[in-house]
Design an enzyme around this catalytic site. Structure first.
Site, PDB file in Angstrom:
ATOM      1  N   GLU A  56      31.343  39.902  34.718  1.00  0.00           N
ATOM      2  CA  GLU A  56      31.343  39.545  36.792  1.00  0.00           C
ATOM      3  C   GLU A  56      31.805  40.273  37.581  1.00  0.00           C
ATOM      4  O   GLU A  56      31.388  40.366  38.501  1.00  0.00           O
ATOM      5  CB  GLU A  56      31.791  37.920  37.151  1.00  0.00           C
ATOM      6  N   THR A  66      35.427  39.703  31.843  1.00  0.00           N
ATOM      7  CA  THR A  66      34.128  39.240  31.975  1.00  0.00           C
ATOM      8  C   THR A  66      33.362  40.103  32.712  1.00  0.00           C
ATOM      9  O   THR A  66      33.175  41.299  33.337  1.00  0.00           O
ATOM     10  CB  THR A  66      33.981  37.948  33.583  1.00  0.00           C
ATOM     11  N   TYR A  87      35.528  34.605  41.763  1.00  0.00           N
ATOM     12  CA  TYR A  87      35.813  34.529  40.625  1.00  0.00           C
ATOM     13  C   TYR A  87      36.057  35.370  39.546  1.00  0.00           C
ATOM     14  O   TYR A  87      36.804  35.828  38.835  1.00  0.00           O
ATOM     15  CB  TYR A  87      34.763  34.037  39.498  1.00  0.00           C
ATOM     16  N   LYS A 125      39.507  37.288  37.957  1.00  0.00           N
ATOM     17  CA  LYS A 125      39.530  38.106  36.486  1.00  0.00           C
ATOM     18  C   LYS A 125      39.958  39.107  36.315  1.00  0.00           C
ATOM     19  O   LYS A 125      40.671  40.351  35.452  1.00  0.00           O
ATOM     20  CB  LYS A 125      37.868  37.710  36.267  1.00  0.00           C
TER      21      LYS A 125
END
Ligand code: NAP
Ligand code: GDD
Length: 348
Positions: free
Chosen positions: A138, A136, A160, A164
């Site tokens: 992110e 991601t 999160y 990841k």
């Protein structure tokens, strides 16, 4: 040979999709079925969304479901060992960034160790399986370069994002250490009418649909200064599929290359439902009003602020364009209008 013939002759490729009940799982299932695959899906017994998206696409009867939880090693080993899949797409995750501060241990276990559990099961029981990891944007968090590419340094800003990064690097490590065909797609935000209701785009379009049908309750949002590179989920699952058709595993950014504010997204979505938004005030006092009715449509509620923000995401997908022939086809304005229209029609 057509799709039915492929399946009849047992020549169809076999794929496992974890997170099949989610937005991307639904569209990827549809794409693989159209390409003649035998599609299997991992589903939690306590699934929040159950198979509602797959039912909506009319494909739930074409999929074989298996009990599967990323936090449960046995369910993963059983699925991988017995399935002997050609392709495994790991889309399952605790995917809401906002909740990851409240559930950092759970998020880390599912998003990082869950990925490792699958990788190790593939290495041990099914090394021919090709693997896709849902990485991601992110991971870029406090961005170190604009736009972000595959080799941009990672600086995640949420539990999160940190979890990841682990899954991303483990996929790379298993590819380099064990020769696994593993690919990570570094996907920038992608949305659709099937988007989860907690994410900002869908929260906006559902709220606008409610107001267009007569509600006086404004939509309450947090930080409206964030900028995102939003694309259409159906375009992005095509990129996932293409990654696993390459000779070697690799890492690819999928993005539109354009970034927009939450205000812009909301203004386009509102226009589709006949509202013209005018923005007034600053910070916590900011509101958006419909110029014709005078109604307050959006206001700020600091309860939706996050402990740390990702202010700007914009990706450079030139590697995916050159090597996969992939490009985002739907613009963010078309996307905003599509989602608003879909929510409006669903509410009638
Ligand atoms: P989503 O709609 O939230 O779907 C998440 C899926 O994961 C659901 O099927 C959910 O099942 C499943 N899941 C959650 N916890 C699980 C667990 N412990 N074990 C097994 N399954 C579990 O997410 P999405 O938008 O489709 O995104 C797909 C993947 O891409 C995610 O990994 C996400 O982090 C990543 N990603 C998304 C975007 C984006 O913009 N959409 C961008 C980059 C990366 P339930 O139905 O049971 O809840
Ligand atoms: N959800 C939400 N709700 N976000 C809000 C709100 C609100 O009321 N108000 C402002 N925002 C801001 C968030 O602070 C964030 O900066 C931005 O809107 C986008 O939030 P989300 O739509 O929740 O998405 P995300 O970017 O945090 O995460 C999504 O995209 C990632 C890729 O960059 C998820 O799909 C992740 O799973 C994915 O990895």
């Amino acid at each position: 040979m057509d799709v039915a013939g492929l399946r009849e002759a047992k020549l169809a490729k076999k794929a496992l999709i974890t997170g099949i009940t989610g937005q991307d799982g639904a569209y990827l299932s549809q794409l693989l079925l159209e390409n003649g695959y035998e599609v299997h899906g991992g589903v939690r017994r306590i699934s929040h969304s159950e198979t509602v998206r797959l039912v909506g696409l009319g494909i739930d009867q074409d999929i074989t479901f298996h009990d599967f939880d990323l936090s449960e090693q046995n369910s993963i080993v059983r699925a991988i060992r017995e399935g002997q899949y050609d392709e495994v797409y790991n889309l399952a995750a605790q995917s809401f960034v906002g909740s990851s501060w409240d559930q950092p241990l759970y998020t880390s276990d599912v998003n990082s160790m869950g990925t490792l559990r699958i990788l190790d099961a593939i290495r041990t029981y099914s090394p021919h399986s090709r693997f896709y990891q849902a990485s991601t944007s992110e991971m870029y968090g406090l961005v170190q370069e604009v736009p972000q590419r595959e080799d941009t340094p990672l600086y995640p800003r949420s539990p999160y994002g940190v979890a990841k990064v682990f899954g991303h690097l483990m996929t790379r490590n298993y590819r380099e250490s064990f020769g696994l065909h593993g690919s990570s797609g570094i996907l920038f935000n992608h949305e659709s009418p099937l988007r989860g209701e907690e994410f900002v785009t869908r929260k906006i379009t559902m709220g606008l649909a409610r107001i267009a049908h007569g509600s006086d309750r404004p939509i309450e949002l947090g930080n409206m200064d964030a900028k995102r590179d939003w694309g259409y989920a159906k375009d992005y699952v095509r990129g996932m599929y293409l990654m696993l058709q390459q000779d070697e595993g690799d890492e690819y950014v999928l993005a539109t290359g354009r970034t927009h504010t939450i205000r812009e997204f909301a203004t386009w979505a509102a226009a589709e439902l006949g509202m013209t938004l005018a923005w007034e005030g600053e910070g916590q006092d900011e509101v958006a009003r419909d110029t014709s009715s005078g109604k307050t449509i959006i206001k700020v509620n600091p309860a939706f602020y996050r402990p740390a923000e990702v202010d700007l995401l914009v990706g450079n997908a030139s590697k995916a364009r050159d090597k996969l022939g992939w490009e985002a086809e739907v613009s963010v304005e078309e996307l905003a209008r599509m989602m608003a229209r879909s929510d409006y029609d669903a509410a009638t």
